[in-house]
Design an enzyme around this catalytic site. Structure first.
Site, short mmCIF file in Angstrom:
data_model
loop_
_atom_site.label_atom_id
_atom_site.label_comp_id
_atom_site.label_asym_id
_atom_site.label_seq_id
_atom_site.Cartn_x
_atom_site.Cartn_y
_atom_site.Cartn_z
CE LYS A 135 -2.66 -76.18 79.31
NZ LYS A 135 -2.91 -75.06 79.60
CG ASP A 193 -8.25 -74.53 80.20
OD1 ASP A 193 -8.65 -74.34 80.84
OD2 ASP A 193 -7.66 -73.42 79.59
CE LYS A 211 -9.30 -71.32 78.91
NZ LYS A 211 -8.67 -70.37 79.19
CG ASP A 239 -4.64 -76.24 77.43
OD1 ASP A 239 -4.20 -75.85 76.57
OD2 ASP A 239 -5.42 -75.65 78.33
CG ASP A 293 -7.90 -70.45 82.03
OD1 ASP A 293 -7.99 -71.64 81.93
OD2 ASP A 293 -8.62 -69.39 82.04
CD GLU A 298 -5.70 -75.25 82.44
OE1 GLU A 298 -5.49 -73.82 82.86
OE2 GLU A 298 -5.21 -75.63 81.19
NE ARG A 353 0.59 -70.83 85.19
CZ ARG A 353 0.53 -69.18 84.89
NH1 ARG A 353 1.18 -68.82 85.86
NH2 ARG A 353 0.34 -69.02 83.55
N1 BES Z 1 -5.02 -72.78 77.74
C1 BES Z 1 -3.88 -71.77 77.94
C2 BES Z 1 -4.01 -70.76 77.61
C3 BES Z 1 -3.91 -70.91 76.09
C4 BES Z 1 -4.51 -69.52 75.52
C5 BES Z 1 -3.65 -71.66 75.50
C6 BES Z 1 -5.02 -69.56 73.86
C7 BES Z 1 -4.22 -71.66 73.95
C8 BES Z 1 -4.70 -70.88 73.15
C9 BES Z 1 -3.96 -71.89 80.14
O1 BES Z 1 -4.44 -72.69 80.54
C10 BES Z 1 -4.51 -70.27 80.05
O2 BES Z 1 -5.48 -70.35 80.69
N2 BES Z 1 -4.22 -69.61 80.82
C11 BES Z 1 -4.44 -68.58 81.72
C12 BES Z 1 -3.54 -67.69 82.36
C13 BES Z 1 -3.42 -66.38 83.66
C14 BES Z 1 -4.48 -67.33 84.14
C15 BES Z 1 -3.05 -66.08 84.30
C16 BES Z 1 -4.42 -67.67 80.26
O3 BES Z 1 -3.18 -67.26 79.71
O4 BES Z 1 -4.92 -66.33 80.36
ZN ZN Z 2 -4.77 -75.11 79.63
ZN ZN Z 3 -6.26 -72.78 81.74
#
Ligand code: BES
Ligand code: ZN
Ligand code: ZN
Length: 520
Positions: free
Chosen positions: A286, A291, A298, A309, A368, A370, A372
């Site tokens: 990834k 992000d 966010k 990210d 968010d 993204e 996956r």
């Molecule tokens: N890049 C983030 C995940 C992340 C969180 C990486 C903290 C490093 C530290 C990912 O793209 C994300 O935002 N995931 C969301 C998913 C949710 C919207 C289902 C998350 O973890 O909140």
């Molecule tokens: Zn991300």
């Molecule tokens: Zn994200």
């Protein structure tokens, strides 16, 4: 810089700092510590004797003792580093101690250091087997180089304070077989640490500098140097391939996406083509260079961290660099899906339905989620290139950090053998992953009314598993391992043996996993 191996006649070596490891041989928890040096050389023991018996130094893990002008030695300083209790002795203690020595020297402006290799018998006791010299020498060499990394790249007052000379010294009287093992360990340590530090340097770059295009350029440059084939594609090719999920993530940004494909061919394949049935391993990373969350934006607090990210991509790029140098007998493809997740006027939106390269339709519940989406197309693409085994690494979910904290990354798999192999690799690498489930009964988490699947669950419970279930749809029947490294990709606090900043997690485990496929 590389760690060099020096064979020396005696422990009386001229060096700014001579590092010696010490262990606490007291057996019981309540016994007073019995610090013991892992060298029997009289000169060194004599120099440290008074301190070792004073009770001031306990040889606890990473405890240090720095003596100036040690009597009877040519070294300007003697640095003793503790490994902790003998019953806990293992490569991990040796790694941390070696890292501590370098950081201690570095913060004092000392830029040359020599570690004395612990004598053969010294790392064992009656109950345990001796740690192989190859493991110990690699642990020391690797960690010295990893400890030398700092993330202050853009400070105007930055001075190059990196180490100028790192030496592992062994007595020339050691047996030939031992010497050869140490040589291999040092050689591997140099390669692996350089690859991991390269990954860390990529993760360290801010989003305005390391765009997907720039990540493509730096990866291509590494591949050219390492002797790997590399192609960097962008929007047109993604459209041609029908990567509707990956494209959707990229479309909110003015920065074009990058699909980076690296290829490693082992000797046997170069000579005679691949025998039918030989494995093809694909590493999928990834690479979200920033992000924001997209339209599901966010909160601003902590958002700057989302430059990391792309740590999954960096881990795979680093692993490919090491693979090119260590040349395992297995074909490997590296696939990086890189984009910037932005809330631009053309951005994808919650409620949108996307068609992935595999043909599956996806309802977007949250922009968010993204990572996956880009990986869905990356995993499917890997299969079309002939991958028989898939592994992905991603800073995928905050939920994984909630579940496991920061001491373990998440591990998911659809195949017991492949997962078992990963766990073996992880132990060799000295990293920590903890397996979480992704059994079929979780599939209902991603069911959608309007499309085949949706990109998040209905609520926040089991978020790391939901993400893994989504990816599993695209791995299909192909053996697959998924690494959620969100909690370990960035080190928040400097420790005695490593600086805060990008960790380079997963480079070593992925590399060792690939090496375990070697068919020769
Ligand atoms: N890049 C983030 C995940 C992340 C969180 C990486 C903290 C490093 C530290 C990912 O793209 C994300 O935002 N995931 C969301 C998913 C949710 C919207 C289902 C998350 O973890 O909140
Ligand atoms: Zn991300
Ligand atoms: Zn994200």
């Amino acid at each position: 810089m590389n760690v060099s191996l020096q064979l020396v006649e005696s422990t009386s070596i001229a060096t700014p700092v001579l590092v010696v490891l010490a262990v606490d041989v007291a057996m019981g928890d309540d016994d007073s510590p019995l610090p013991t040096l892992l060298v029997t050389a009289d000169a060194v023991s004599d120099a440290a004797a008074r301190f070792l018996t004073s009770g001031e130094f306990k040889a606890s893990l990473c405890e240090s003792l720095l003596l100036h002008a040690p009597s009877g030695l040519q070294a300007q300083r003697l640095l003793v580093i503790g490994l902790g209790k003998v019953r806990n002795l293992g490569p991990d203690a040796v790694r941390k101690a070696a890292g501590t020595a370098v950081r201690l020297a570095k913060t004092r402006g000392i830029r040359e250091l020599t570690v004395l290799f612990p004598e053969d018998h010294a790392l064992s006791d009656e109950d345990s087997e001796a740690l192989p010299c190859k493991v110990i020498s690699r642990a020391i060499g690797e960690r010295m180089l990893l400890a030398d990394f700092d993330s202050d790249t853009y400070r105007s007052d930055r001075k190059d304070e990196s180490m100028q000379s790192l030496v592992l010294a062994a007595l020339s009287s050691i047996q030939k077989a031992t010497r050869e093992e140490i040589e291999i360990g040092v050689h591997e340590g140099n390669i692996v640490a350089a690859a991991q530090n390269f990954a860390r340097s990529l993760v360290n770059e801010p989003g305005n500098i390391l765009t997907p295009t720039e990540l493509g350029k730096r990866t291509a440059a590494m591949c050219a140097q390492a002797g790997l084939a590399c192609e960097v594609h962008s929007t047109e090719k993604l459209k041609e391939l029908g990567m509707g999920a990956f494209l959707a993530v990229a479309q909110g940004s003015a920065e074009p996406p990058a699909l980076i494909v690296m290829r490693y061919e082992p000797e046997y394949a170069v000579r005679a083509g691949s025998p039918a049935g030989s494995p093809v391993v694909a590493l999928v990373g990834k690479g979200i260079t920033f992000d924001t969350g997209g339209i599901s934006i966010k909160p601003s607090e902590g958002m700057h961290k989302m430059k990391y990210d792309m740590a999954g991509a960096a881990a795979m790029i680093g692993a490919m660099q090491a693979i090119a140098a260590l040349r395992p007998a297995v074909r490997v493809i590296g696939i990086i899906c890189s984009a910037e997740n932005m809330p631009g006027g053309k951005a994808y939106k919650p409620g949108d339905v996307l068609t992935a390269m595999s043909g599956k339709t996806i309802e977007v519940m949250n922009t968010d989620a993204e990572g996956r989406l880009v990986l869905a197309d990356g995993l499917h693409y890997a299969k079309t290139l002939g991958a028989t085994h898939l592994i992905d690494a991603a800073t995928l979910t905050g939920a994984c950090v909630v579940a496991l904290g920061k001491l373990n990354s998440g591990l998911f798999s659809n195949d017991e053998d492949t997962c078992e192999r990963f766990l073996r690799a992880m132990r060799i690498a000295g990293e920590s992953f903890w397996r979480l489930p992704c059994t079929d009964n979780y599939q209902e988490l991603i069911q959608s009314q309007i499309a085949d699947i949706q990109n998040t669950g209905q609520d926040r419970w089991g978020g790391a598993i939901t993400a893994a279930m989504f990816l599993k749809e695209f791995a299909g029947k192909t053996s697959w391992v998924h690494l959620d490294i969100a909690g370990q990709a960035w080190i928040e606090e400097t420790r005695s043996y490593i600086a805060k900043g990008p960790s380079g997690v997963a480079v070593r485990s992925v590399l060792e996993w690939v090496r375990l496929f070697s068919v020769l």
